[in-house]
Design a protein around this motif. Structure first.
Motif, PDB file in Angstrom:
ATOM      1  N   GLU A 286       0.851  -1.199   0.000  1.00 25.29           N
ATOM      2  CA  GLU A 286       0.000   0.000   0.000  1.00 25.29           C
ATOM      3  C   GLU A 286       0.885   1.246   0.000  1.00 25.29           C
ATOM      4  O   GLU A 286       1.652   1.455   0.937  1.00 25.29           O
ATOM      5  CB  GLU A 286      -0.888   0.010   1.256  1.00 25.29           C
ATOM      6  N   ASP A 287       0.741   2.065  -1.021  1.00 21.02           N
ATOM      7  CA  ASP A 287       1.553   3.278  -1.148  1.00 21.02           C
ATOM      8  C   ASP A 287       0.676   4.468  -0.744  1.00 21.02           C
ATOM      9  O   ASP A 287      -0.310   4.785  -1.421  1.00 21.02           O
ATOM     10  CB  ASP A 287       2.030   3.396  -2.598  1.00 21.02           C
ATOM     11  N   VAL A 288       1.041   5.124   0.370  1.00 15.81           N
ATOM     12  CA  VAL A 288       0.185   6.201   0.906  1.00 15.81           C
ATOM     13  C   VAL A 288       0.813   7.590   0.727  1.00 15.81           C
ATOM     14  O   VAL A 288       0.657   8.466   1.570  1.00 15.81           O
ATOM     15  CB  VAL A 288      -0.165   5.938   2.390  1.00 15.81           C
TER      16      VAL A 288
ATOM     17  N   GLY B   2       5.235   4.823   2.983  1.00 23.13           N
ATOM     18  CA  GLY B   2       4.878   6.238   2.981  1.00 23.13           C
ATOM     19  C   GLY B   2       6.113   7.086   2.721  1.00 23.13           C
ATOM     20  O   GLY B   2       7.243   6.602   2.828  1.00 23.13           O
ATOM     21  N   THR B   3       5.868   8.319   2.347  1.00 22.83           N
ATOM     22  CA  THR B   3       6.975   9.231   2.081  1.00 22.83           C
ATOM     23  C   THR B   3       6.639  10.605   2.652  1.00 22.83           C
ATOM     24  O   THR B   3       5.472  10.987   2.708  1.00 22.83           O
ATOM     25  CB  THR B   3       7.224   9.365   0.562  1.00 22.83           C
ATOM     26  N   PHE B   4       7.662  11.327   3.056  1.00 19.51           N
ATOM     27  CA  PHE B   4       7.483  12.720   3.468  1.00 19.51           C
ATOM     28  C   PHE B   4       7.844  13.682   2.330  1.00 19.51           C
ATOM     29  O   PHE B   4       7.948  14.883   2.547  1.00 19.51           O
ATOM     30  CB  PHE B   4       8.313  13.017   4.727  1.00 19.51           C
ATOM     31  N   SER B   5       8.038  13.108   1.129  1.00 16.41           N
ATOM     32  CA  SER B   5       8.438  13.959   0.003  1.00 16.41           C
ATOM     33  C   SER B   5       7.338  14.932  -0.404  1.00 16.41           C
ATOM     34  O   SER B   5       7.619  16.016  -0.917  1.00 16.41           O
ATOM     35  CB  SER B   5       8.801  13.096  -1.205  1.00 16.41           C
ATOM     36  N   LYS B   6       6.079  14.570  -0.203  1.00 15.21           N
ATOM     37  CA  LYS B   6       4.983  15.432  -0.662  1.00 15.21           C
ATOM     38  C   LYS B   6       4.513  16.383   0.437  1.00 15.21           C
ATOM     39  O   LYS B   6       3.931  17.425   0.153  1.00 15.21           O
ATOM     40  CB  LYS B   6       3.803  14.574  -1.136  1.00 15.21           C
TER      41      LYS B   6
END
Ligand code: PLP
Length: 435
Positions: free
Chosen positions: A246-248, A275-279
């Protein structure tokens, strides 16, 4: 010129970008000769001879600048960063914890940040990852890379949405994974198509291992999957023995601040959430995480010792302070309302210029809308659009089977609202020319 060779067809977007980079390198005094390039090309690994990915073309496009109205890359708007605050946080991290911030970190990530991220995951989900269930990664793509290293033998299948994030296809393929398309409709992934794709993978001799889903404000469609479909995705995957990936990436960016139950929340036994904090923070710090069954997370941590060993400690300490001091939570409403305004701006611009020639999704969050221009091959359209001074990403690379499509992706995340009407008008002119 063999410097950049392509195994497949070259998209207009790619062509425009490769031509730009040739022009730039021609004036560099130290540029190697074409013959030297050719000699090295023959010695490259086969996977590298395929040439730059469609994703590199998108990234290059997004930094091209000029008068172009750019709807291409899924980039956050750096104008939304509180740079003074970030500078102070970074300085504090270096001054107060230099032995941590400037040192290697454990491959799982700093223990203190892992604690913080476990709590952060449970802030919006009725599940708390156990102490061994979470790893800090160098952004989202790193998490996808580690999953491949942990889960895929050569030729194993990853079931992917159609359309889905092209950067993920590239990661899966670079680990000799086979992407098999499921089916999406106007509401997102059709859960029953997991079974069809599973059978198709088996029929072609590939072992299905992973189902890759982006349930929130998907890249590229902008759609959010409803709770019932999410429940079905988990149930079917569990029955088939598939790992749900799951990509959130856009989960925190619902314009109204709402959340739908995550796949991880609905099935923590069968799901790894990345998850990423890039966005929502900065891509510059390359921070992300993965949470899931400890056995898989441990295999990812072992794999990380063979890639970058650990996510950068400096970024980890900055992120940790940013979250624990409350700045992350405080920034979300600001980001949501800024991106909501951009989205509305693009919807208005498309309504004004394209209502008779195209249809598009109306996102309730994230960065993207997915536009359908019936009867038009959007790869051909992209070249004309560049001539008219507007950029988007044609739809084909978002389909793992490379089908021709009349769809395209527009990102509204960093295009000023004041430029959107002009961008849409240019796109309308390109459509008139291609028809
Ligand atoms: C769905 C999705 N996952 C992952 C990523 C990559 O994240 P990162 O830049 O943190 O590697 C992106 C970036 O565009 C994305 O759209």
């Amino acid at each position: 010129m063999r410097r950049i060779a392509h195994a497949g067809p070259v998209s207009p977007t790619m062509r425009a970008m490769t031509e730009t980079s040739h022009t730039a390198s021609a004036s560099a005094r130290t540029a190697p000769t074409e013959a030297a390039h050719d000699a090295w090309f023959d010695r490259l690994a086969a996977r590298a001879q395929a040439g730059p990915s469609e994703l590199s073309a998108v990234l290059a496009m997004a930094s091209a600048g000029g008068d172009l109205v750019d709807f291409s890359g899924g980039f956050p708007d750096p104008g939304l960063y509180d740079t003074q605050l970030l500078g102070e946080t970074a300085a504090k991290a270096i001054e107060s914890r230099p032995e941590v911030a400037l040192q290697y970190a454990p491959n799982y990530g700093l223990a203190s940040l892992r604690e913080v991220l476990r709590a952060e995951v449970s802030r919006t989900q009725a599940v708390v990852p156990g102490p061994d269930d979470l790893i800090v990664t160098s952004g989202g793509v790193d998490a996808l890379t580690l999953i491949c290293k942990a889960m895929l033998n050569p030729g194993d299948a990853v079931l992917v949405e159609a359309p889905s994030y092209l950067g993920a296809f590239s990661v899966f393929r670079s680990h000799d994974g086979v992407c098999v398309s499921m089916e999406n409709d106007a509401h997102g992934l059709i859960p029953a198509s997991i079974e069809t794709a599973y059978a198709q993978a088996r029929a072609q001799g590939a072992e299905p291992k992973v189902v890759y889903v982006i349930p929130d404000f998907q890249n590229p469609s902008g759609l959010r999957l409803d709770r019932e479909r999410r429940r079905e995705v988990v149930e079917i995957s569990r029955r088939l023995g598939l790992l749900v990936l799951e990509d959130v990436a856009y989960r925190d960016l619902a314009f109204d601040g709402s959340y739908v139950d995550s796949l991880y929340e609905l099935g923590p036994d069968v799901t790894v959430q990345v998850g990423t904090f890039s966005k929502t923070f900065t891509p510059g710090t390359r921070m992300g995480w993965a949470a899931g069954p400890a056995t898989v997370i441990d295999a990812m941590a072992q794999a990380k010792t063979n890639t970058d060993q650990c996510a950068g400690a400096l970024g980890q300490t900055i992120l940790e302070a940013h979250i624990t001091e409350g700045h992350y939570a405080a920034s979300l409403p600001v980001l949501r309302s800024a991106y909501a305004a951009r989205c509305q701006g693009l919807m208005d611009a498309l309504d004004g210029a394209l209502s008779s020639s195209a249809a598009w999704t109306v996102p309730a969050g994230g960065f993207f809308t997915w536009v359908d221009v019936p009867g038009v091959d959007t790869k051909a359209l992209a070249a004309l659009a560049i001539e008219e001074g507007v950029a988007f990403v044609p739809g084909a690379p978002f389909f793992a089977d490379g089908r021709a499509t009349s769809q395209l992706r527009m990102s509204f995340s960093r295009t000023p609202v004041s430029r959107m009407a002009e961008g849409a008008a240019r796109l309308a002119r390109a459509i008139e020319r291609v028809r």
